[in-house]
Design a protein around this motif. Structure first.
Motif, PDB file in Angstrom:
ATOM      1  N   GLU A 191       0.845  -1.189   0.000  1.00  0.00           N
ATOM      2  CA  GLU A 191       0.000   0.000   0.000  1.00  0.00           C
ATOM      3  C   GLU A 191       0.880   1.238   0.000  1.00  0.00           C
ATOM      4  OE1 GLU A 191      -2.761  -0.044   3.224  1.00  0.00           O
ATOM      5  OE2 GLU A 191      -3.909  -1.745   2.443  1.00  0.00           O
ATOM      6  N   VAL A 192       0.564   2.181  -0.883  1.00  0.00           N
ATOM      7  CA  VAL A 192       1.234   3.478  -0.920  1.00  0.00           C
ATOM      8  C   VAL A 192       0.300   4.479  -0.250  1.00  0.00           C
ATOM      9  CG1 VAL A 192       2.273   5.259  -2.370  1.00  0.00           C
ATOM     10  CG2 VAL A 192       2.339   2.855  -3.102  1.00  0.00           C
ATOM     11  N   VAL A 193       0.735   5.059   0.854  1.00  0.00           N
ATOM     12  CA  VAL A 193      -0.071   6.010   1.605  1.00  0.00           C
ATOM     13  C   VAL A 193       0.413   7.424   1.281  1.00  0.00           C
ATOM     14  CG1 VAL A 193      -0.902   6.723   3.881  1.00  0.00           C
ATOM     15  CG2 VAL A 193      -0.342   4.316   3.439  1.00  0.00           C
ATOM     16  N   LEU A 194      -0.491   8.237   0.752  1.00  0.00           N
ATOM     17  CA  LEU A 194      -0.187   9.615   0.395  1.00  0.00           C
ATOM     18  C   LEU A 194      -0.817  10.537   1.435  1.00  0.00           C
ATOM     19  CD1 LEU A 194      -0.945   9.367  -3.435  1.00  0.00           C
ATOM     20  CD2 LEU A 194       1.236   8.998  -2.260  1.00  0.00           C
ATOM     21  N   ILE A 195       0.009  11.366   2.076  1.00  0.00           N
ATOM     22  CA  ILE A 195      -0.454  12.256   3.144  1.00  0.00           C
ATOM     23  C   ILE A 195      -0.377  13.690   2.639  1.00  0.00           C
ATOM     24  CG2 ILE A 195      -0.118  12.970   5.538  1.00  0.00           C
ATOM     25  CD1 ILE A 195       1.380  10.297   5.954  1.00  0.00           C
ATOM     26  N   THR A 196      -1.526  14.341   2.536  1.00  0.00           N
ATOM     27  CA  THR A 196      -1.613  15.698   1.997  1.00  0.00           C
ATOM     28  C   THR A 196      -2.483  16.558   2.908  1.00  0.00           C
ATOM     29  OG1 THR A 196      -3.540  15.114   0.651  1.00  0.00           O
ATOM     30  CG2 THR A 196      -1.374  14.856  -0.376  1.00  0.00           C
ATOM     31  N   ALA A 197      -2.618  17.820   2.537  1.00  0.00           N
ATOM     32  CA  ALA A 197      -3.497  18.740   3.259  1.00  0.00           C
ATOM     33  C   ALA A 197      -4.345  19.495   2.241  1.00  0.00           C
ATOM     34  CB  ALA A 197      -2.685  19.711   4.102  1.00  0.00           C
ATOM     35  N   ASP A 198      -5.493  19.983   2.680  1.00  0.00           N
ATOM     36  CA  ASP A 198      -6.370  20.734   1.778  1.00  0.00           C
ATOM     37  C   ASP A 198      -5.651  21.972   1.256  1.00  0.00           C
ATOM     38  OD1 ASP A 198      -8.405  18.937   2.169  1.00  0.00           O
ATOM     39  OD2 ASP A 198      -9.337  20.088   3.788  1.00  0.00           O
ATOM     40  N   PRO A 199      -5.733  22.247  -0.048  1.00  0.00           N
ATOM     41  CA  PRO A 199      -5.067  23.416  -0.628  1.00  0.00           C
ATOM     42  C   PRO A 199      -5.464  24.705   0.087  1.00  0.00           C
ATOM     43  CG  PRO A 199      -5.939  21.996  -2.353  1.00  0.00           C
ATOM     44  CD  PRO A 199      -6.476  21.468  -1.054  1.00  0.00           C
ATOM     45  N   GLY A 200      -4.462  25.529   0.367  1.00  0.00           N
ATOM     46  CA  GLY A 200      -4.720  26.820   0.981  1.00  0.00           C
ATOM     47  C   GLY A 200      -4.888  26.796   2.481  1.00  0.00           C
ATOM     48  N   SER A 201      -4.882  25.623   3.083  1.00  0.00           N
ATOM     49  CA  SER A 201      -5.077  25.517   4.525  1.00  0.00           C
ATOM     50  C   SER A 201      -3.762  25.760   5.260  1.00  0.00           C
ATOM     51  CB  SER A 201      -5.613  24.131   4.876  1.00  0.00           C
ATOM     52  OG  SER A 201      -4.629  23.142   4.609  1.00  0.00           O
ATOM     53  N   PRO A 202      -3.837  26.105   6.558  1.00  0.00           N
ATOM     54  CA  PRO A 202      -2.596  26.249   7.333  1.00  0.00           C
ATOM     55  C   PRO A 202      -1.750  24.977   7.314  1.00  0.00           C
ATOM     56  CG  PRO A 202      -4.461  27.170   8.541  1.00  0.00           C
ATOM     57  CD  PRO A 202      -5.035  26.471   7.342  1.00  0.00           C
ATOM     58  N   SER A 203      -2.400  23.819   7.324  1.00  0.00           N
ATOM     59  CA  SER A 203      -1.642  22.560   7.273  1.00  0.00           C
ATOM     60  C   SER A 203      -0.901  22.411   5.951  1.00  0.00           C
ATOM     61  CB  SER A 203      -2.583  21.371   7.484  1.00  0.00           C
ATOM     62  OG  SER A 203      -3.174  21.413   8.767  1.00  0.00           O
ATOM     63  N   ALA A 204      -1.528  22.883   4.855  1.00  0.00           N
ATOM     64  CA  ALA A 204      -0.863  22.826   3.546  1.00  0.00           C
ATOM     65  C   ALA A 204       0.373  23.709   3.530  1.00  0.00           C
ATOM     66  CB  ALA A 204      -1.826  23.230   2.447  1.00  0.00           C
ATOM     67  N   ARG A 205       0.277  24.875   4.148  1.00  0.00           N
ATOM     68  CA  ARG A 205       1.446  25.766   4.219  1.00  0.00           C
ATOM     69  C   ARG A 205       2.555  25.116   5.036  1.00  0.00           C
ATOM     70  NH1 ARG A 205      -2.725  29.653   4.629  1.00  0.00           N
ATOM     71  NH2 ARG A 205      -2.567  29.732   6.909  1.00  0.00           N
ATOM     72  N   THR A 206       2.191  24.427   6.101  1.00  0.00           N
ATOM     73  CA  THR A 206       3.202  23.742   6.918  1.00  0.00           C
ATOM     74  C   THR A 206       3.891  22.644   6.114  1.00  0.00           C
ATOM     75  OG1 THR A 206       1.952  24.190   8.950  1.00  0.00           O
ATOM     76  CG2 THR A 206       3.566  22.411   9.014  1.00  0.00           C
ATOM     77  N   LEU A 207       3.120  21.862   5.386  1.00  0.00           N
ATOM     78  CA  LEU A 207       3.730  20.808   4.559  1.00  0.00           C
ATOM     79  C   LEU A 207       4.641  21.399   3.496  1.00  0.00           C
ATOM     80  CD1 LEU A 207       0.883  18.163   3.962  1.00  0.00           C
ATOM     81  CD2 LEU A 207       2.743  18.122   5.642  1.00  0.00           C
ATOM     82  N   ARG A 208       4.237  22.549   2.921  1.00  0.00           N
ATOM     83  CA  ARG A 208       5.070  23.200   1.897  1.00  0.00           C
ATOM     84  C   ARG A 208       6.413  23.622   2.504  1.00  0.00           C
ATOM     85  NH1 ARG A 208       2.013  27.313   0.806  1.00  0.00           N
ATOM     86  NH2 ARG A 208       0.619  25.992  -0.406  1.00  0.00           N
ATOM     87  N   GLU A 209       6.357  24.190   3.692  1.00  0.00           N
ATOM     88  CA  GLU A 209       7.600  24.615   4.357  1.00  0.00           C
ATOM     89  C   GLU A 209       8.456  23.411   4.710  1.00  0.00           C
ATOM     90  OE1 GLU A 209       6.164  26.781   7.660  1.00  0.00           O
ATOM     91  OE2 GLU A 209       5.377  28.453   6.460  1.00  0.00           O
ATOM     92  N   LEU A 210       7.826  22.335   5.183  1.00  0.00           N
ATOM     93  CA  LEU A 210       8.585  21.123   5.508  1.00  0.00           C
ATOM     94  C   LEU A 210       9.214  20.508   4.264  1.00  0.00           C
ATOM     95  CD1 LEU A 210       6.344  19.194   8.072  1.00  0.00           C
ATOM     96  CD2 LEU A 210       8.522  20.320   8.500  1.00  0.00           C
ATOM     97  N   ALA A 211       8.486  20.524   3.157  1.00  0.00           N
ATOM     98  CA  ALA A 211       9.005  19.962   1.908  1.00  0.00           C
ATOM     99  C   ALA A 211      10.250  20.718   1.459  1.00  0.00           C
ATOM    100  CB  ALA A 211       7.936  20.005   0.830  1.00  0.00           C
ATOM    101  N   ALA A 212      10.218  22.044   1.589  1.00  0.00           N
ATOM    102  CA  ALA A 212      11.391  22.843   1.214  1.00  0.00           C
ATOM    103  C   ALA A 212      12.568  22.525   2.116  1.00  0.00           C
ATOM    104  CB  ALA A 212      11.041  24.333   1.286  1.00  0.00           C
ATOM    105  N   ARG A 213      12.284  22.300   3.399  1.00  0.00           N
ATOM    106  CA  ARG A 213      13.343  21.983   4.331  1.00  0.00           C
ATOM    107  C   ARG A 213      13.884  20.579   4.120  1.00  0.00           C
ATOM    108  NH1 ARG A 213      11.396  22.096  10.294  1.00  0.00           N
ATOM    109  NH2 ARG A 213      10.285  23.895   9.397  1.00  0.00           N
ATOM    110  N   ALA A 214      12.970  19.644   3.785  1.00  0.00           N
ATOM    111  CA  ALA A 214      13.386  18.248   3.595  1.00  0.00           C
ATOM    112  C   ALA A 214      14.205  18.072   2.344  1.00  0.00           C
ATOM    113  CB  ALA A 214      12.153  17.357   3.555  1.00  0.00           C
TER     114      ALA A 214
END
Length: 269
Positions: A246-269
């Motif tokens: 199973e491939v589990v994809l973890i995302t956040a709703d576009p434009g949400s605060p959680s999406a912004r956090t994932l974007r920042e983490l992705a840049a850091r990762a």
């Protein structure tokens, strides 16, 4: 037509093998490349006459045991094994053990998912692949080769964050492990894992007795991260059926605060 295709498939795979690949003497002169029919029959523990009839599209429908013996003798890959069973008009059974390695193209796919944390688990919830964002989001100990999400959930092995779906995930884990126990009854690693879980978790034992059933799909959960705070995340599952992964994809709703956090983490990762 199916018999002829099966016969052609067997002939082609036999011709593509070299004797030394199977531990046979390679110094005997051969009129044609590949293995002899007699050699295939001997290695697959069947009569020469029976195998010849299969290659001539004259034999009866082979049993799953015969097909498995041929798949092993002819060194078929999992997709080729499945193709062999389909040509013979037989249901494709699972292998004897859960597949615990990820296909290279699946691993490469994880690296091409921007702002998405992704993991791949085997039939026993062992972690076989993940991308950098998943490791940052779910904990550095995700990199251990022995990481198993069932052990994390029920035995406290590794880091587990508070989540709104913790109870639901417990039932999901047990349902999948029950399926795995049926599909891979001779898998020693799986049996050992189930023994650990039964011995170490009353919750696991109780859920197991309820015979939970769950189909992979979409779910939403709230994750209380000790550094990032509360995140509202979407989890979607894609199947790799030939490996029972199973491939589990973890995302956040576009434009949400959680999406912004994932974007920042992705840049850091």
């Amino acid at each position: 037509m199916a018999r002829q295709e099966l016969a052609r498939f067997l002939r082609d795979r036999r011709a593509g093998l070299r004797p030394h690949e199977l531990g046979l003497p390679a110094d005997t002169p051969r009129r044609t490349p590949g293995l002899r029919r007699e050699e295939v029959a001997e290695l697959a523990h069947m009569s020469v006459d029976y195998y010849i009839r299969l290659e001539q599209a004259r034999g009866p429908r082979p049993s799953p045991a015969i097909l498995d013996a041929l798949a092993e003798t002819l060194r078929l890959t999992p997709p080729e094994r499945s193709h062999l069973f389909r040509l013979a008009g037989s249901t494709v059974p699972p292998g004897s053990q859960a597949v615990r390695r990820v296909r290279p193209h699946v691993a490469r796919m994880l690296e091409r998912l921007p702002e998405t944390a992704a993991i791949v688990t085997d039939a026993a919830y062992g972690l076989v692949a993940f991308n950098p964002l998943a490791r940052v989001l779910l904990g550095d100990d995700l990199g251990r080769r022995t990481t198993n999400l069932a052990r994390r959930r029920f035995l406290g092995e590794g880091r587990m964050y508070e989540s709104s779906s913790a109870e639901q995930f417990g039932h999901i884990v047990v349902a999948r492990l029950r399926r795995a126990a049926v599909r891979y009854p001779h898998d020693a690693q799986l049996a050992a894992l189930l023994g650990e879980l039964r011995a170490g978790s009353e919750e696991f034992r109780q859920i197991w007795e309820t015979h939970p059933v769950h189909a992979p799909g979409h779910r939403t959960k709230t994750l209380d991260h000790p550094v990032l705070g509360r995140l509202r995340l979407n989890c979607d599952v894609l199947l790799v059926p030939e490996d029972d992964h199973e491939v589990v994809l973890i995302t956040a709703d576009p434009g949400s605060p959680s999406a912004r956090t994932l974007r920042e983490l992705a840049a850091r990762a």
